[in-house]
Write a protein that holds these residues in place. Sequence first.
Motif, short mmCIF file in Angstrom:
data_model
loop_
_atom_site.label_atom_id
_atom_site.label_comp_id
_atom_site.label_asym_id
_atom_site.label_seq_id
_atom_site.Cartn_x
_atom_site.Cartn_y
_atom_site.Cartn_z
N PHE A 142 126.18 53.32 9.55
CA PHE A 142 125.09 52.52 9.37
C PHE A 142 124.58 51.62 10.27
N SER A 143 124.21 52.18 11.28
CA SER A 143 123.70 51.41 12.21
C SER A 143 122.16 51.12 11.90
N ASN A 144 121.51 50.07 12.60
CA ASN A 144 120.11 49.75 12.42
C ASN A 144 119.50 50.54 13.15
N THR A 145 118.61 51.57 12.43
CA THR A 145 117.94 52.65 13.44
C THR A 145 116.30 52.52 13.53
N PHE A 146 115.84 51.41 13.24
CA PHE A 146 114.32 51.09 13.23
C PHE A 146 113.83 51.50 14.56
N VAL A 147 114.37 51.32 15.70
CA VAL A 147 113.45 51.69 16.93
C VAL A 147 113.93 53.12 17.33
N LEU A 148 114.97 53.62 17.03
CA LEU A 148 115.29 54.97 17.18
C LEU A 148 114.85 55.85 16.21
N GLU A 149 114.72 55.43 14.97
CA GLU A 149 113.76 56.40 14.03
C GLU A 149 112.15 56.51 14.65
N LYS A 150 111.63 55.49 15.25
CA LYS A 150 110.45 55.56 15.94
C LYS A 150 110.31 56.24 16.99
N MET A 151 111.42 56.30 18.15
CA MET A 151 111.54 57.03 19.04
C MET A 151 111.47 58.47 18.71
N ALA A 152 112.48 58.80 17.77
CA ALA A 152 112.68 60.22 17.23
C ALA A 152 111.36 60.76 16.59
N ARG A 153 110.70 60.05 15.76
CA ARG A 153 109.38 60.62 15.13
C ARG A 153 108.33 60.90 16.22
N VAL A 154 108.40 60.02 17.35
CA VAL A 154 107.07 60.21 18.26
C VAL A 154 107.64 61.53 18.85
N ALA A 155 108.88 61.74 19.20
CA ALA A 155 109.04 62.66 20.19
C ALA A 155 109.11 64.33 19.56
N PHE A 156 108.96 64.22 18.38
CA PHE A 156 108.89 65.79 17.50
C PHE A 156 107.43 66.06 18.09
N PRO A 157 106.49 65.40 17.67
CA PRO A 157 105.13 66.19 17.88
C PRO A 157 104.83 66.31 19.36
N LEU A 158 105.58 65.58 20.37
CA LEU A 158 105.32 65.60 21.91
C LEU A 158 106.16 66.92 22.19
N PHE A 159 107.14 67.04 21.71
CA PHE A 159 108.05 68.38 22.05
C PHE A 159 107.25 69.50 21.85
N ILE A 160 106.36 69.71 20.51
CA ILE A 160 105.71 70.82 20.08
C ILE A 160 104.52 70.87 21.21
N LEU A 161 103.94 69.65 21.44
CA LEU A 161 102.66 69.66 22.23
C LEU A 161 102.92 70.69 23.75
#
Length: 667
Positions: free
Chosen positions: A245-264
């Motif tokens: 249960f770590s605080n994942t706010f920043v990591l969630e942001k990074m992960a969500r940004v990386a998904f569309p960039l990987f597709i691109l």
Amino acid sequence: MNSRLLKYIFILFLNFTLVQISVCAQESTAILFPRTTLDFYILESELSEGSYLTGDVNDHGFIKYDNKETPNTRNINNRMITLRSEFYLDTIYSKQNIYLVVLPVDYPCKIFINGEQIALRGNFKNGYTNRMHNSENILLPFNKLHYGSKNEIAFQLYPMEGEIYPLGKVFISNSKDAAQYVFYRNLLGPKLITALSLCGFLFFLFFLITYITRKEYNSQQYLFFALMNLFFVISYINNIFTYNFSNTFVLEKMARVAFPLFILVGICFLIEYTNIFKKKRIVHAVLLLIYLPDVILVLIPGTTTEVINAYNSYPLISLFAGIFILFAVSLVYFLKEKNAKSTFFLIIFFLNIIAGLHDGYYFAILKTKPFLLLTPNTVFAINLIIFFILVVDHSKLYHVALNSSKKLKKLNKELELLVEKRTEKTIEYANKLEEANNTKDKFFSIIAHDLKNPFNTLIDYSDNLKSDFREFGQNEIYQQLNTIYDTSVNGYNLLENLLKWSQTQTGNIVFEPVKINLFEIVQSCIDDIESQSRFKDIDINNDVPENYHIIADENLLKTILRNIINNAVKYTERNGMVSISSKKDDTITEISVKDSGIGVSDAELKDIFKIDKISSKPGTNKEKGSGLGLILCKEFVEKHGGEIRVESELETGSVFSFTIPKIIQMN
């Protein structure tokens, strides 16, 4: 020295084996507590957990939990979800360790057994989500369990803003089962993702350094591939660096940004590598216009609700569109090249679609985590295949291997394979043509056979009416016309059924078993041949019970009965008798047609159902036939999964019997 070392290793292995056998033997003698999945009742309650841990769930207002989204209507400062479950614990398990197995949870929570807290997970005072990506097994203390009576397990969940995900699977089990389940789920979950991400990061470093330092690799496809691996690692960074249960706010942001960039960058790499587009820069610009808003929508929101809503609308749609674009580009490349590389691309990007739909279904529809995430595995497989393709493309050994002699050998083998395939196809086509011709001949013969009797009746009655109509009264003419009409209708029905049979020979018929009244079907077949039986003064008895129902295809069953009853009348002397009866047991229904006819010899019985030895003898009134009616009956009986047989004695009569299984798949 080596022999002594081998001796010690053998002794250690033998001791380990004996210990394992001993442990297994001890465990096998004990009655292990079985895995028991918990069913919960749910209540959106106040922040006073003690009030809801014991007592009757109905009195508190609990309702049955359907494992769907949790309610989220209370104020954020006074929001808590209480989940209660009950289970009975027999005294025979009093000396065993019993564990509570909890899958990854998206909420901070407290866990209670019989009203006493045994675990605290996460910080429920934090303003953003706390996630646990690992499953865990929690020992239920002996002194807090009630043996021989009811036990209550409660979860107090503290959802924050935007959190509506359901609680995953929860069960209790023995120590061995719980440990194995948690081990494999975590191994195939976060630990596998971490290992794949480490490999992806090494790929990123290798190709980035190669792109920068080597002129022969100064091509955009290598840069795009390096970025594919980088964004793959970042897209799962919240699984790598978060636990308990770590605080994942920043990591969630990074992960969500990386998904569309990987597709691109993935699409850009494929376009560069395949060269299927002439104006690549225009295509890259269009892709950038599509996926740049994804990044903006994920970065701008400041709350969890906004992140989730943005991620589940335009970005999610563009992600799914991206995986289909990847597959479409690989398909065009495959159709253009049709080689091993294009095949690998096509297969892996197709599997990527399956993985995306699988994981998207769990996360977006079920809002839970699957036992095994397929997307990171297929994405890593994409990177791995591209890595080997790029290495092989630019390997000296690869280019040396393509010498003239091996090229010629390869071409010869391909030519041989091509000739062999063409020969196989030619033989296959010839066999199919021969089979089609045989089926055609067989079909026309059956048509002639089954339509002969109706046409004979039509000819006889119309000839009588034509020759002697002046001598007939109005009622007699009306009866003759009715007979002609009924026979015409029956002939049409026969033709329609036979056309359906022709479809069985080409695999196009639809087998449609339904519940039917057997008595009515038999009576309908008797009525169809009433004119033939009445002409020979033969009594046909329907001994099937009136309310006798079976599962069968109505048209096929009518054709079977019509042919068998018609044969019985055909080979029975005048003033004879034909009876139709049925009986059943637990598995089949048997239908029998018994006649008092001339019977069938033993020699004829051997070949009576063989198409290659088909024959027919005239009836007792010199009626003619092709002998194919029984072949048709056999095929339709076997279509139902049944069997047909005949018992006969010369000058005494015959009994034709066939079975219909009780269990037939109904449409």
